[in-house]
Write a protein that holds these residues in place. Sequence first.
Motif, PDB file in Angstrom:
ATOM      1  N   GLY A  14      13.651  78.225  77.739  1.00 35.00           N
ATOM      2  CA  GLY A  14      15.045  78.521  77.405  1.00 35.00           C
ATOM      3  C   GLY A  14      15.820  77.229  77.200  1.00 35.00           C
ATOM      4  O   GLY A  14      15.531  76.223  77.864  1.00 35.00           O
ATOM      5  N   GLY A  15      16.770  77.258  76.259  1.00 42.73           N
ATOM      6  CA  GLY A  15      17.459  76.013  75.904  1.00 42.73           C
ATOM      7  C   GLY A  15      18.963  76.049  76.077  1.00 42.73           C
ATOM      8  O   GLY A  15      19.667  75.194  75.529  1.00 42.73           O
ATOM      9  N   GLY A  16      19.482  77.005  76.847  1.00 39.52           N
ATOM     10  CA  GLY A  16      20.936  77.153  76.994  1.00 39.52           C
ATOM     11  C   GLY A  16      21.568  76.134  77.941  1.00 39.52           C
ATOM     12  O   GLY A  16      20.917  75.167  78.357  1.00 39.52           O
ATOM     13  N   GLN A  17      22.825  76.392  78.286  1.00 40.01           N
ATOM     14  CA  GLN A  17      23.552  75.433  79.141  1.00 40.01           C
ATOM     15  C   GLN A  17      22.939  75.290  80.522  1.00 40.01           C
ATOM     16  O   GLN A  17      23.028  74.232  81.135  1.00 40.01           O
ATOM     17  N   LEU A  18      22.298  76.355  81.018  1.00 42.45           N
ATOM     18  CA  LEU A  18      21.686  76.249  82.350  1.00 42.45           C
ATOM     19  C   LEU A  18      20.504  75.287  82.290  1.00 42.45           C
ATOM     20  O   LEU A  18      20.273  74.493  83.213  1.00 42.45           O
ATOM     21  N   SER A 191      29.014  86.304  95.279  1.00 43.15           N
ATOM     22  CA  SER A 191      27.611  85.985  95.002  1.00 43.15           C
ATOM     23  C   SER A 191      27.115  84.923  95.973  1.00 43.15           C
ATOM     24  O   SER A 191      27.919  84.195  96.576  1.00 43.15           O
ATOM     25  N   VAL A 192      25.808  84.882  96.096  1.00 42.73           N
ATOM     26  CA  VAL A 192      25.153  83.902  96.965  1.00 42.73           C
ATOM     27  C   VAL A 192      23.968  83.339  96.196  1.00 42.73           C
ATOM     28  O   VAL A 192      23.238  84.094  95.547  1.00 42.73           O
ATOM     29  N   ILE A 193      23.783  82.025  96.262  1.00 42.37           N
ATOM     30  CA  ILE A 193      22.621  81.412  95.620  1.00 42.37           C
ATOM     31  C   ILE A 193      21.716  80.840  96.704  1.00 42.37           C
ATOM     32  O   ILE A 193      22.155  80.058  97.553  1.00 42.37           O
ATOM     33  N   VAL A 194      20.464  81.282  96.661  1.00 36.23           N
ATOM     34  CA  VAL A 194      19.469  80.838  97.636  1.00 36.23           C
ATOM     35  C   VAL A 194      18.433  79.990  96.913  1.00 36.23           C
ATOM     36  O   VAL A 194      18.000  80.344  95.816  1.00 36.23           O
ATOM     37  N   ALA A 195      18.055  78.884  97.519  1.00 32.59           N
ATOM     38  CA  ALA A 195      16.960  78.065  96.982  1.00 32.59           C
ATOM     39  C   ALA A 195      15.773  78.223  97.910  1.00 32.59           C
ATOM     40  O   ALA A 195      15.942  78.296  99.130  1.00 32.59           O
ATOM     41  N   ALA A 196      14.567  78.305  97.336  1.00 31.30           N
ATOM     42  CA  ALA A 196      13.377  78.434  98.187  1.00 31.30           C
ATOM     43  C   ALA A 196      12.231  77.626  97.612  1.00 31.30           C
ATOM     44  O   ALA A 196      12.059  77.558  96.396  1.00 31.30           O
ATOM     45  N   ARG A 197      11.485  77.046  98.507  1.00 33.01           N
ATOM     46  CA  ARG A 197      10.309  76.263  98.121  1.00 33.01           C
ATOM     47  C   ARG A 197       9.052  77.094  98.324  1.00 33.01           C
ATOM     48  O   ARG A 197       9.067  78.114  99.012  1.00 33.01           O
ATOM     49  N   ILE A 273      20.561  90.605  90.337  1.00 34.87           N
ATOM     50  CA  ILE A 273      19.995  89.324  90.745  1.00 34.87           C
ATOM     51  C   ILE A 273      19.600  88.526  89.498  1.00 34.87           C
ATOM     52  O   ILE A 273      19.367  89.100  88.442  1.00 34.87           O
ATOM     53  N   ALA A 274      19.542  87.211  89.672  1.00 38.40           N
ATOM     54  CA  ALA A 274      19.069  86.345  88.575  1.00 38.40           C
ATOM     55  C   ALA A 274      18.234  85.228  89.207  1.00 38.40           C
ATOM     56  O   ALA A 274      18.730  84.505  90.079  1.00 38.40           O
ATOM     57  N   PRO A 275      16.969  85.088  88.784  1.00 41.39           N
ATOM     58  CA  PRO A 275      16.091  84.082  89.410  1.00 41.39           C
ATOM     59  C   PRO A 275      16.190  82.724  88.715  1.00 41.39           C
ATOM     60  O   PRO A 275      15.219  82.191  88.217  1.00 41.39           O
ATOM     61  N   ARG A 276      17.396  82.168  88.738  1.00 40.68           N
ATOM     62  CA  ARG A 276      17.670  80.933  87.975  1.00 40.68           C
ATOM     63  C   ARG A 276      19.026  80.408  88.422  1.00 40.68           C
ATOM     64  O   ARG A 276      19.737  81.101  89.170  1.00 40.68           O
ATOM     65  N   PRO A 277      19.425  79.214  87.926  1.00 37.32           N
ATOM     66  CA  PRO A 277      20.789  78.778  88.227  1.00 37.32           C
ATOM     67  C   PRO A 277      21.769  79.822  87.692  1.00 37.32           C
ATOM     68  O   PRO A 277      21.450  80.554  86.755  1.00 37.32           O
ATOM     69  N   HIS A 278      22.950  79.866  88.289  1.00 38.79           N
ATOM     70  CA  HIS A 278      23.886  80.939  87.941  1.00 38.79           C
ATOM     71  C   HIS A 278      25.262  80.359  87.695  1.00 38.79           C
ATOM     72  O   HIS A 278      25.657  79.401  88.348  1.00 38.79           O
ATOM     73  N   ASN A 279      25.981  80.992  86.792  1.00 42.12           N
ATOM     74  CA  ASN A 279      27.336  80.540  86.459  1.00 42.12           C
ATOM     75  C   ASN A 279      28.214  80.446  87.709  1.00 42.12           C
ATOM     76  O   ASN A 279      29.043  79.547  87.824  1.00 42.12           O
TER      77      ASN A 279
END
Length: 362
Positions: A14-18, A191-197, A273-279
């Motif tokens: 994907g090539g958008g702003q995210l 909204s909540v953004i979670v990062a996971a390794r 849900i969105a599995p990526r960076p979010h606005n």
Amino acid sequence: MKILPPGSIIGILGGGQLGRMTALAAAKLGYRCHIFCPDENEPAVGVSAFHTKAAFEDERALEAFAKAVDVVTLEWENVPLRSMEIVARHCAVHPGAKVLAVAQDREQEKTFARSIGIGTADFAIVKSAEELDAAMKKFALPAILKSTRMGYDGKGQVKIAPGMKAGEAWAAMGAPVGILESFVDFACEVSVIVAAREDGANAAYPVVENRHKNGILDETHAPAQIDAAVAREAEHVARLLAEKLGVVGLLAVELFVLREADAAGQRVLMNEIAPRPHNSGHWTMDACACGQFEQLVRAVCGLPLGDTTPHSRAVMHNLIGDDVKKWPELLAQPNASLHLYGKSESRAGRKMGHVNVIKGAW
Ligand code: AMP
């Protein structure tokens, strides 16, 4: 767990702003990015070291791309699952196809959430105007009809007011499968953004409030002005989803906050849900030492996750369409940090940039 050191190449589908902001954050840590998208004018291409210009269905291009990078992530959740599978034969892909399959389909999202005890709006799947008509008789109106797949920013959505004909709503939605949802009379949207390794280490950014205009995110307020108990519930829901889906990378979870607890004692319902960076995470770029884009890079490369405690409160304003023309005055505004996506053409409803206004200490 494999650690990819700075200098490695991160592939982005994907090539958008995210993708653009991920590539900028990756460059800050000494990584190079390789963008896979069909158009060289997309925002991420100009700030990345490499670009494969090809359709997401182009198997040969996907294979060559996968062999040329060290890890792959995505910035668009509608990447075809088949493309993900092809890439995954040659290279680690985070997040993986399982998470994506759920996030691409509103029925699967809600069914999955419910299977782990998370509340959602009541819903019915409808495949024709007749099925919609039957479902409308069982739902209190107003209700919302959405396409189950490929919807974003309120596209493919129709609010069904009392008296509206099923055929009319079905035609306006314009997709082969729809989901009829009861209308949630929410107090606010958060909204909540979670990062996971890969090894399970995770970190969540604080709960923020999102305000929409015409179905598109307009402003994010950090922090959300909600009770601490509701904020804890929202964070718990987001972490649980990330854990049960096995997310590696980022998971953004959008929630409705109810005015009072429902029959199950819940104050929040998952919307999507969105599995990526979010606005709704753009504010973290200027209010946290490690913003969501750097966090994604850290998570997929196996680096230590960054601190998610903000140093400042902030409000993020999206610049939609001609809003972007205000850039000179936004540059002059104190405590404002302007981010433009480099899109050559501004169209109504198109996200052109955003501005983060810093409001003082967290
Ligand atoms: P979505 O594409 O599902 O995020 O929907 C876009 C926006 O429409 C949401 O952010 C809400 O403001 C509104 N919306 C969506 N679903 C519902 C619902 N079931 N009840 C009330 N408002 C909704």
